[in-house]
Design a protein around this motif. Structure first.
Motif, PDB file in Angstrom:
ATOM      1  N   ILE A 176      54.564 -15.010  59.285  1.00 27.66           N
ATOM      2  CA  ILE A 176      55.537 -15.452  60.297  1.00 27.66           C
ATOM      3  C   ILE A 176      55.286 -16.913  60.660  1.00 27.66           C
ATOM      4  O   ILE A 176      54.228 -17.468  60.385  1.00 27.66           O
ATOM      5  CB  ILE A 176      55.483 -14.555  61.558  1.00 27.66           C
ATOM      6  CG1 ILE A 176      54.162 -14.734  62.323  1.00 27.66           C
ATOM      7  CG2 ILE A 176      55.686 -13.091  61.211  1.00 27.66           C
ATOM      8  CD1 ILE A 176      54.122 -13.976  63.641  1.00 27.66           C
ATOM      9  N   LYS A 177      56.287 -17.520  61.282  1.00 23.38           N
ATOM     10  CA  LYS A 177      56.152 -18.911  61.731  1.00 23.38           C
ATOM     11  C   LYS A 177      55.529 -18.905  63.123  1.00 23.38           C
ATOM     12  O   LYS A 177      55.972 -18.143  63.996  1.00 23.38           O
ATOM     13  CB  LYS A 177      57.519 -19.581  61.775  1.00 23.38           C
ATOM     14  CG  LYS A 177      58.222 -19.647  60.426  1.00 23.38           C
ATOM     15  CD  LYS A 177      59.539 -20.390  60.552  1.00 23.38           C
ATOM     16  CE  LYS A 177      60.155 -20.652  59.187  1.00 23.38           C
ATOM     17  NZ  LYS A 177      61.319 -21.560  59.276  1.00 23.38           N
ATOM     18  N   ILE A 178      54.535 -19.747  63.346  1.00 19.95           N
ATOM     19  CA  ILE A 178      53.798 -19.709  64.618  1.00 19.95           C
ATOM     20  C   ILE A 178      53.780 -21.093  65.259  1.00 19.95           C
ATOM     21  O   ILE A 178      53.519 -22.093  64.595  1.00 19.95           O
ATOM     22  CB  ILE A 178      52.354 -19.215  64.391  1.00 19.95           C
ATOM     23  CG1 ILE A 178      52.349 -17.795  63.810  1.00 19.95           C
ATOM     24  CG2 ILE A 178      51.570 -19.238  65.696  1.00 19.95           C
ATOM     25  CD1 ILE A 178      50.981 -17.259  63.423  1.00 19.95           C
ATOM     26  N   ASP A 202      60.477 -24.726  62.820  1.00 19.15           N
ATOM     27  CA  ASP A 202      61.911 -24.864  62.600  1.00 19.15           C
ATOM     28  C   ASP A 202      62.560 -23.473  62.659  1.00 19.15           C
ATOM     29  O   ASP A 202      62.060 -22.522  62.063  1.00 19.15           O
ATOM     30  CB  ASP A 202      62.118 -25.490  61.215  1.00 19.15           C
ATOM     31  CG  ASP A 202      63.598 -25.608  60.880  1.00 19.15           C
ATOM     32  OD1 ASP A 202      64.370 -25.881  61.802  1.00 19.15           O
ATOM     33  OD2 ASP A 202      63.959 -25.407  59.711  1.00 19.15           O
ATOM     34  N   LEU A 203      63.671 -23.370  63.391  1.00 16.61           N
ATOM     35  CA  LEU A 203      64.273 -22.047  63.625  1.00 16.61           C
ATOM     36  C   LEU A 203      65.488 -21.771  62.745  1.00 16.61           C
ATOM     37  O   LEU A 203      66.164 -20.763  62.931  1.00 16.61           O
ATOM     38  CB  LEU A 203      64.690 -21.925  65.102  1.00 16.61           C
ATOM     39  CG  LEU A 203      63.556 -21.919  66.129  1.00 16.61           C
ATOM     40  CD1 LEU A 203      64.114 -21.845  67.529  1.00 16.61           C
ATOM     41  CD2 LEU A 203      62.598 -20.767  65.875  1.00 16.61           C
ATOM     42  N   ASP A 204      65.768 -22.648  61.794  1.00 15.93           N
ATOM     43  CA  ASP A 204      67.022 -22.520  61.039  1.00 15.93           C
ATOM     44  C   ASP A 204      67.184 -21.178  60.334  1.00 15.93           C
ATOM     45  O   ASP A 204      68.275 -20.640  60.287  1.00 15.93           O
ATOM     46  CB  ASP A 204      67.155 -23.666  60.025  1.00 15.93           C
ATOM     47  CG  ASP A 204      67.605 -24.947  60.722  1.00 15.93           C
ATOM     48  OD1 ASP A 204      67.986 -24.838  61.901  1.00 15.93           O
ATOM     49  OD2 ASP A 204      67.552 -26.024  60.109  1.00 15.93           O
ATOM     50  N   ASP A 205      66.109 -20.645  59.761  1.00  7.84           N
ATOM     51  CA  ASP A 205      66.263 -19.367  59.047  1.00  7.84           C
ATOM     52  C   ASP A 205      65.573 -18.218  59.788  1.00  7.84           C
ATOM     53  O   ASP A 205      65.321 -17.159  59.221  1.00  7.84           O
ATOM     54  CB  ASP A 205      65.705 -19.477  57.628  1.00  7.84           C
ATOM     55  CG  ASP A 205      64.213 -19.811  57.627  1.00  7.84           C
ATOM     56  OD1 ASP A 205      63.720 -20.282  58.674  1.00  7.84           O
ATOM     57  OD2 ASP A 205      63.542 -19.608  56.597  1.00  7.84           O
ATOM     58  N   VAL A 206      65.276 -18.429  61.080  1.00  6.64           N
ATOM     59  CA  VAL A 206      64.575 -17.400  61.868  1.00  6.64           C
ATOM     60  C   VAL A 206      65.583 -16.412  62.461  1.00  6.64           C
ATOM     61  O   VAL A 206      66.629 -16.795  62.958  1.00  6.64           O
ATOM     62  CB  VAL A 206      63.729 -18.067  62.989  1.00  6.64           C
ATOM     63  CG1 VAL A 206      63.216 -17.032  63.978  1.00  6.64           C
ATOM     64  CG2 VAL A 206      62.566 -18.842  62.377  1.00  6.64           C
ATOM     65  N   ASN A 207      65.255 -15.120  62.394  1.00 10.39           N
ATOM     66  CA  ASN A 207      66.115 -14.073  62.964  1.00 10.39           C
ATOM     67  C   ASN A 207      65.604 -13.554  64.301  1.00 10.39           C
ATOM     68  O   ASN A 207      66.381 -13.151  65.169  1.00 10.39           O
ATOM     69  CB  ASN A 207      66.210 -12.881  62.000  1.00 10.39           C
ATOM     70  CG  ASN A 207      66.610 -13.297  60.603  1.00 10.39           C
ATOM     71  OD1 ASN A 207      65.759 -13.473  59.733  1.00 10.39           O
ATOM     72  ND2 ASN A 207      67.901 -13.489  60.371  1.00 10.39           N
ATOM     73  N   ILE A 208      64.263 -13.514  64.456  1.00  8.66           N
ATOM     74  CA  ILE A 208      63.644 -12.937  65.658  1.00  8.66           C
ATOM     75  C   ILE A 208      62.546 -13.878  66.140  1.00  8.66           C
ATOM     76  O   ILE A 208      61.748 -14.362  65.326  1.00  8.66           O
ATOM     77  CB  ILE A 208      63.031 -11.554  65.336  1.00  8.66           C
ATOM     78  CG1 ILE A 208      64.130 -10.561  64.945  1.00  8.66           C
ATOM     79  CG2 ILE A 208      62.233 -11.009  66.523  1.00  8.66           C
ATOM     80  CD1 ILE A 208      63.610  -9.287  64.300  1.00  8.66           C
ATOM     81  N   ALA A 209      62.520 -14.158  67.447  1.00 14.35           N
ATOM     82  CA  ALA A 209      61.501 -15.059  67.993  1.00 14.35           C
ATOM     83  C   ALA A 209      60.774 -14.384  69.151  1.00 14.35           C
ATOM     84  O   ALA A 209      61.405 -13.903  70.102  1.00 14.35           O
ATOM     85  CB  ALA A 209      62.139 -16.359  68.474  1.00 14.35           C
ATOM     86  N   ALA A 212      59.437 -15.538  64.110  1.00 15.12           N
ATOM     87  CA  ALA A 212      58.644 -16.670  64.600  1.00 15.12           C
ATOM     88  C   ALA A 212      57.988 -16.264  65.908  1.00 15.12           C
ATOM     89  O   ALA A 212      58.525 -15.454  66.664  1.00 15.12           O
ATOM     90  CB  ALA A 212      59.534 -17.889  64.818  1.00 15.12           C
ATOM     91  N   ASP A 213      56.803 -16.809  66.177  1.00 18.20           N
ATOM     92  CA  ASP A 213      56.145 -16.631  67.477  1.00 18.20           C
ATOM     93  C   ASP A 213      56.157 -17.999  68.157  1.00 18.20           C
ATOM     94  O   ASP A 213      55.479 -18.928  67.726  1.00 18.20           O
ATOM     95  CB  ASP A 213      54.710 -16.128  67.288  1.00 18.20           C
ATOM     96  CG  ASP A 213      54.065 -15.760  68.620  1.00 18.20           C
ATOM     97  OD1 ASP A 213      54.549 -16.233  69.670  1.00 18.20           O
ATOM     98  OD2 ASP A 213      53.064 -15.011  68.610  1.00 18.20           O
ATOM     99  N   LEU A 214      56.952 -18.107  69.209  1.00 16.11           N
ATOM    100  CA  LEU A 214      57.150 -19.414  69.852  1.00 16.11           C
ATOM    101  C   LEU A 214      56.143 -19.703  70.959  1.00 16.11           C
ATOM    102  O   LEU A 214      56.248 -20.711  71.650  1.00 16.11           O
ATOM    103  CB  LEU A 214      58.579 -19.510  70.411  1.00 16.11           C
ATOM    104  CG  LEU A 214      59.708 -19.388  69.387  1.00 16.11           C
ATOM    105  CD1 LEU A 214      61.060 -19.610  70.040  1.00 16.11           C
ATOM    106  CD2 LEU A 214      59.513 -20.361  68.241  1.00 16.11           C
TER     107      LEU A 214
END
Length: 388
Positions: free
Chosen positions: A29-31, A40-47, A87-89
């Protein structure tokens, strides 16, 4: 993108993450880290967003908390065969005032929902749901909320907002955007008869713990119709939880709360999902792992979403018409998923709140009941609300 409110995931969680298998979720996941900033959130579905706010808890005595154990547990799980990106923001820290925290969450949720990203909010006290609801003020005209909780949390709305009265504020504060409020898993002895009667008089929906435990599938239609799902961890029975988290010997078990999370994920309408009232404790691995698995099942549900409510093409559905008393009820069944809907008739002479809610999710059992001359409860309540 203005996410100035968010602080990065802690270095200790990131260090723990480095020790995990390359196949683990934490490595995929993106962290948001202090080193790399917000992903970058362009291809993120869940944050995932943590909200470290608990000052409106009626039992608040100045204690802080953090969500590191939940993150470690979630990162250590393995993903399913998913096409969704998570992603985990990081966290929203306590603001100067609780209103500042609310503002930060409202802005963050609003930005994410507009981008088509589903926020998963991990919180302290459940009054944060109010800020989540207010994020929708400029997004959609009417909002449906499902609260998984042992209590209704209507409270005394004339007093300042607390975690046991936020629903009263949602109902009575302007702008009035609430269409339906449903409680799943309520326990009668935790709610005054006045609150139970008020829920009925407002035509809101409530599912007792016994009903839900007997057949978990009865809550799928109401979750299919929800925009916001808010889960209070005190709805889970104490034997499933860590020391500080224990609340009631009765409640939903781990499988049931995970099934509810998956139903919320599968719903095409759910655009934000929150888990609240988390209390860390020394022996915390159980609660943090349960929350991690709830998030996992929600993500799993989102991955399996199917757009099955397009009724413009009659090849997509079957239509059934039945007479109950003198009322003609029209049902639709999706050919893709087998899910059912019931039509709510327009009342041309009244101000129709339901412009976009003409079809109400229901169960096959509702159709069978209608064939036996019994009006489905969900249809009756929606119809009555539409007349008010």
């Amino acid at each position: 993108m203005n996410f100035n409110f968010l602080s990065p995931v802690s270095d200790s969680v990131l260090a723990h993450n480095e020790l995990l298998s390359l196949q683990a979720l934490g490595r995929k996941i993106k962290i948001h880290s202090s080193q790399n900033g917000i992903p970058d959130l362009d291809d993120v579905n869940i944050a995932i967003i943590g909200v470290l706010e608990n000052r409106n808890d009626i039992n608040y005595i100045g204690q802080d908390f953090q969500l590191d154990e939940i993150r470690k547990s979630f990162y250590s799980l393995y993903p399913g065969s998913w096409n969704v990106t998570v992603a985990d923001l990081g966290d929203i820290n306590k603001g100067e005032s609780v209103e500042d925290t609310y503002f930060a969450l409202r802005e963050s949720v609003s930005i994410l929902v507009k981008k088509g990203v589903i926020p998963v909010i991990l919180g302290g006290s459940q009054d944060i749901t109010y800020a989540n609801y207010r994020a929708y003020d400029g997004l959609i005209p009417m909002v449906n909320i499902v609260n998984v909780d042992a209590k209704f949390n209507l409270g005394d709305s004339t007093k300042p907002i607390k975690n046991n009265s936020f629903v009263g504020k949602i109902i009575l504060d302007q702008p009035y955007n609430l269409f339906n409020y449903a409680t799943i898993g309520y326990q009668t002895y935790f709610n005054s008869q006045e609150e139970i009667d008020l829920m009925d008089s407002l035509y809101f929906e409530s599912y007792r713990l016994g009903q839900v435990s007997k057949d978990i599938s009865i809550v799928e239609p109401v979750l299919r119709d929800a925009n916001i799902v808010s889960i209070d961890l005190t709805s889970v029975k104490s034997s499933e939880l860590s020391l500080n988290q224990k609340y009631s010997p009765n409640g939903l078990d781990g499988k049931e709360i995970c099934a509810i999370s998956r139903y919320a994920g599968i719903s095409n309408k759910v655009t934000s999902f929150g888990i609240y009232e988390y209390v860390p404790s020394k022996d915390d691995t159980i609660t943090s792992m349960l929350v991690a698995q709830m998030i996992w099942y929600f993500v799993e549900g989102v991955n399996f979403r199917v757009k099955d409510d397009d009724f413009s093409d009659d090849r997509n559905y079957q239509k059934f018409i039945t007479l109950v008393e003198s009322e003609e009820l029209v049902f639709y069944k999706s050919n893709k998923t087998g899910r059912w809907w019931i039509e709510i008739p327009f009342l041309s002479e009244v101000n129709n709140k339901l412009k976009r809610h003409t079809l109400l999710p229901c169960m096959h059992q509702d159709y069978l009941d209608a064939c036996n001359n019994k009006v489905p409860d969900r249809w009756f309540k929606a119809f009555q609300k539409n007349c008010v």
